[in-house]
Design a protein around this motif. Structure first.
Motif, short mmCIF file in Angstrom:
data_model
loop_
_atom_site.label_atom_id
_atom_site.label_comp_id
_atom_site.label_asym_id
_atom_site.label_seq_id
_atom_site.Cartn_x
_atom_site.Cartn_y
_atom_site.Cartn_z
N PRO A 90 -5.05 -2.82 -3.68
CA PRO A 90 -5.53 -3.56 -4.86
C PRO A 90 -6.26 -2.73 -5.91
O PRO A 90 -6.36 -3.17 -7.05
N ILE A 91 -6.75 -1.56 -5.57
CA ILE A 91 -7.54 -0.78 -6.53
C ILE A 91 -6.67 0.11 -7.40
O ILE A 91 -6.58 -0.08 -8.62
N LEU A 92 -6.00 1.06 -6.80
CA LEU A 92 -5.17 2.01 -7.55
C LEU A 92 -3.69 1.66 -7.53
O LEU A 92 -2.90 2.28 -8.25
N GLY A 93 -3.30 0.68 -6.72
CA GLY A 93 -1.89 0.31 -6.65
C GLY A 93 -1.10 1.23 -5.74
O GLY A 93 -1.62 2.19 -5.16
N ILE A 94 0.17 0.95 -5.62
CA ILE A 94 1.04 1.71 -4.71
C ILE A 94 1.68 2.92 -5.37
O ILE A 94 2.36 3.71 -4.72
N GLY A 95 1.47 3.07 -6.68
CA GLY A 95 2.04 4.21 -7.39
C GLY A 95 3.28 3.83 -8.19
O GLY A 95 4.05 2.95 -7.78
N VAL A 96 3.45 4.49 -9.32
CA VAL A 96 4.58 4.22 -10.21
C VAL A 96 5.90 4.43 -9.48
O VAL A 96 6.10 5.45 -8.81
N ALA A 97 6.80 3.46 -9.58
CA ALA A 97 8.17 3.50 -9.02
C ALA A 97 8.21 3.25 -7.51
O ALA A 97 9.30 3.18 -6.94
N LYS A 98 7.06 3.10 -6.87
CA LYS A 98 7.06 2.89 -5.42
C LYS A 98 7.61 1.52 -5.05
O LYS A 98 8.21 1.35 -3.98
N GLY A 99 7.43 0.54 -5.90
CA GLY A 99 7.94 -0.80 -5.61
C GLY A 99 9.44 -0.80 -5.39
O GLY A 99 9.95 -1.52 -4.52
N LEU A 100 10.16 -0.01 -6.15
CA LEU A 100 11.61 0.09 -6.00
C LEU A 100 11.97 0.62 -4.62
O LEU A 100 12.90 0.13 -3.96
N GLU A 101 11.22 1.63 -4.16
CA GLU A 101 11.47 2.19 -2.84
C GLU A 101 11.20 1.19 -1.73
O GLU A 101 11.97 1.09 -0.77
N ILE A 102 10.11 0.44 -1.87
CA ILE A 102 9.76 -0.54 -0.84
C ILE A 102 10.85 -1.59 -0.70
O ILE A 102 11.24 -1.97 0.41
N ARG A 103 11.37 -2.07 -1.84
CA ARG A 103 12.44 -3.08 -1.79
C ARG A 103 13.71 -2.50 -1.20
O ARG A 103 14.45 -3.19 -0.48
N TYR A 104 13.98 -1.24 -1.47
CA TYR A 104 15.18 -0.60 -0.92
C TYR A 104 15.05 -0.46 0.60
O TYR A 104 16.02 -0.69 1.34
N GLU A 105 13.85 -0.12 1.08
CA GLU A 105 13.63 0.02 2.52
C GLU A 105 13.78 -1.31 3.24
O GLU A 105 14.23 -1.37 4.38
N LYS A 106 13.40 -2.42 2.56
CA LYS A 106 13.46 -3.74 3.19
C LYS A 106 14.84 -4.38 3.12
O LYS A 106 15.26 -5.07 4.04
N THR A 107 15.54 -4.17 2.00
CA THR A 107 16.81 -4.87 1.77
C THR A 107 18.04 -3.97 1.81
O THR A 107 19.17 -4.46 1.93
N GLY A 108 17.83 -2.65 1.66
CA GLY A 108 18.97 -1.74 1.60
C GLY A 108 19.64 -1.74 0.25
O GLY A 108 20.69 -1.14 0.06
N GLU A 109 19.04 -2.44 -0.73
CA GLU A 109 19.60 -2.51 -2.07
C GLU A 109 18.58 -2.00 -3.09
O GLU A 109 17.37 -2.15 -2.92
N ILE A 110 19.11 -1.41 -4.18
CA ILE A 110 18.25 -0.96 -5.27
C ILE A 110 18.03 -2.14 -6.21
O ILE A 110 18.94 -2.56 -6.93
N VAL A 111 16.83 -2.70 -6.17
CA VAL A 111 16.51 -3.88 -6.96
C VAL A 111 15.34 -3.55 -7.88
O VAL A 111 14.20 -3.41 -7.42
N THR A 112 15.62 -3.42 -9.16
CA THR A 112 14.56 -3.10 -10.12
C THR A 112 13.81 -4.35 -10.54
O THR A 112 14.39 -5.45 -10.57
N SER A 113 12.56 -4.19 -10.87
CA SER A 113 11.73 -5.32 -11.27
C SER A 113 12.08 -5.76 -12.68
O SER A 113 12.29 -4.93 -13.57
N HIS A 114 12.12 -7.08 -12.90
CA HIS A 114 12.34 -7.64 -14.24
C HIS A 114 11.03 -8.04 -14.89
O HIS A 114 11.01 -8.43 -16.05
N ASN A 115 9.94 -7.96 -14.12
CA ASN A 115 8.65 -8.46 -14.61
C ASN A 115 7.66 -7.32 -14.71
O ASN A 115 7.19 -6.79 -13.69
N GLU A 116 7.33 -6.93 -15.93
CA GLU A 116 6.43 -5.80 -16.14
C GLU A 116 5.00 -6.13 -15.71
O GLU A 116 4.26 -5.23 -15.30
N ILE A 117 4.63 -7.39 -15.77
CA ILE A 117 3.27 -7.77 -15.38
C ILE A 117 3.06 -7.55 -13.88
O ILE A 117 2.12 -6.88 -13.46
N SER A 118 3.96 -8.12 -13.07
CA SER A 118 3.81 -7.97 -11.62
C SER A 118 4.05 -6.52 -11.20
O SER A 118 3.39 -6.03 -10.27
#
Length: 443
Positions: free
Chosen positions: A342-370
């Motif tokens: 919650p403080i510094l976040g997971i790091g730029v572009a890390k969200g894409l990696e996390i979703r790929y590890e969970k789903t096996g697909e490259i899923v980019t975020s459509h929501n800049e706020i989240s």
């Protein structure tokens, strides 16, 4: 006919012709892209940015971005964001920037920890430079554009000319789409976004740029149509852009453009005298009739599929389970990521990696706020608050900026459905920070 009107008609004609030529011979798009860059540099260097020429060049780059991507003519995929940043830095060199632009220096600094965290959290197989640059280029573009525009004095007529400069390449896009799109009844089989009706490119980005184009030319009906010929020309352009945007079947950009028009009309209504309110009432009725006609024509051409699309139904008329085409799952994953860091976040572009590890697909975020909250943590929340509230505070001493809330809402709604994949939300947002005044020609 006035010289000004002749020049306007010639500009429109040139951009209509450009759309035809590039459709017939696509390699011209690469020459067009190079010409924008070279002529832009020449224009700024020759003028020394005495009249904010960098804003006109940047606006044109932003307006042409989706078209150049669509036609394969872009010098670099991210050419628009980097181009805007470079030209506005040129502008700062020539014309400086406000010492009061501190909020956006803070905004840029708040993004830095997320980049540093990313160097530690991203996988070794990931190309750090490319991944970080792709995700951070939009927010950095917003920061630089905002620093340049913060309380920069400009007249209302100059601002309208900047919007026109942004809108001219959108006319070219519209013409290209008219020629590119096959018979709708042959390609429309469902209610999902359609690449065939968006020039073979991403419908979301195409609808976004057409939505701002719709707003620009509807606003010209109000402020820049002083004779019947120009009014009819602007009306034709506005309705055609609206139609082309609707048949992409991508809703976000068109809803955003429509909301901008409504906000503009409401703003004008509450800031007009009685005689002005009467004219606005008449204009509102006229625009409502035009939009209803455009919608009915679109419905007829799409065999009613457009009605089902906006009602969140499939081609059979059944209500879809997800109103947001699965994007709520991405949102949920980004909220979870924020809760983890919650403080510094997971790091730029890390969200894409996390979703790929969970789903096996490259899923980019459509929501800049989240995405910002997940990847930058609490610092990201502060950064977003700076961006949202600064134009609101500036309005207290900037009442003549009639577009201020239109530009703010464009940024807010666009980053909720298309993130910051293109430069438009960053650049258009920064225009809300301009210090606008009316001159004699505006009255």
């Amino acid at each position: 006919m006035k010289t000004e009107d002749k020049k306007y008609i010639i500009l429109i004609a040139i951009h209509v012709l450009l759309g035809v030529l590039i459709f017939l011979f696509r390699p011209i798009a690469s020459l067009y892209s190079a010409a924008i860059l070279l002529l832009g540099i020449y224009y700024v260097l020759k003028s020394g940015n005495k009249n904010n020429e960098v804003l006109f060049v940047s606006a044109y780059i932003v307006g042409s971005e989706v078209f150049l991507r669509m036609t394969g003519g872009s010098i670099l995929y991210e050419f628009s964001k980097y181009g805007v940043m470079i030209f506005l830095l040129f502008g700062m060199f020539y014309s400086g920037f406000s010492k009061n632009a501190v909020p956006f220096w803070i905004y840029l600094l708040l993004l830095l920890p997320g980049v540093i965290v990313a160097t530690e959290t991203l996988n070794l197989q990931t190309d750090l430079r490319t991944s970080i640059a792709f995700n951070i280029s939009g927010p950095v573009c917003l920061g630089i554009a905002s620093i340049y525009n913060y309380n920069r004095k400009i007249t209302f007529s100059q601002l309208n000319n900047i919007l026109l400069t942004l809108g001219l390449p959108i006319v070219t896009t519209m013409v290209y789409l008219v020629l590119y799109t096959p018979d709708l009844k042959e390609v429309l089989t469902g209610t999902g976004s359609n690449g065939e009706t968006s020039g073979g490119f991403g419908p979301n980005q195409v609808a976004t740029i057409l939505g701002i184009g719709m707003f620009i030319f509807f606003s010209r009906l109000i402020f820049n149509s002083k004779n019947k010929l120009i009014f009819i020309l602007n009306l034709i352009i506005a309705t055609n852009i609206t139609y082309r945007g609707l048949v992409t079947f991508s809703r976000g950009g068109m809803i955003t453009g429509f909301v901008m028009i409504v906000i503009l009309l409401i703003f004008l209504y509450f800031n007009s005298a009685s005689s002005g309110k009467y004219k606005l009432n008449m204009l509102f009725v006229f625009m409502s009739v035009v939009f209803i006609f455009t919608w009915l024509y679109t419905s007829m051409q799409t065999s009613g599929l457009i009605d089902k699309r906006y009602a969140n139904q499939d081609a059979m008329g059944r209500v879809k389970e997800s109103r947001f085409t699965g994007r709520e799952e991405i949102l949920a994953s980004e909220i979870d990521a924020f809760m983890d860091s919650p403080i510094l976040g997971i790091g730029v572009a890390k969200g894409l990696e996390i979703r790929y590890e969970k789903t096996g697909e490259i899923v980019t975020s459509h929501n800049e706020i989240s995405r910002t909250i997940a990847e930058h943590g609490m610092l990201g929340i502060i950064a977003l608050m700076i961006v949202f509230f600064t134009p609101v505070f500036l309005y207290l001493d900037n009442k003549q900026h009639v577009y201020i809330f239109c530009f703010l809402i464009f940024w807010l709604l666009t980053i909720n459905h298309a993130a910051m994949r293109i430069a438009a939300p960053a650049f258009v947002y920064s225009l809300s920070l301009l210090k606008v005044s009316f001159d004699k020609t505006d009255l």
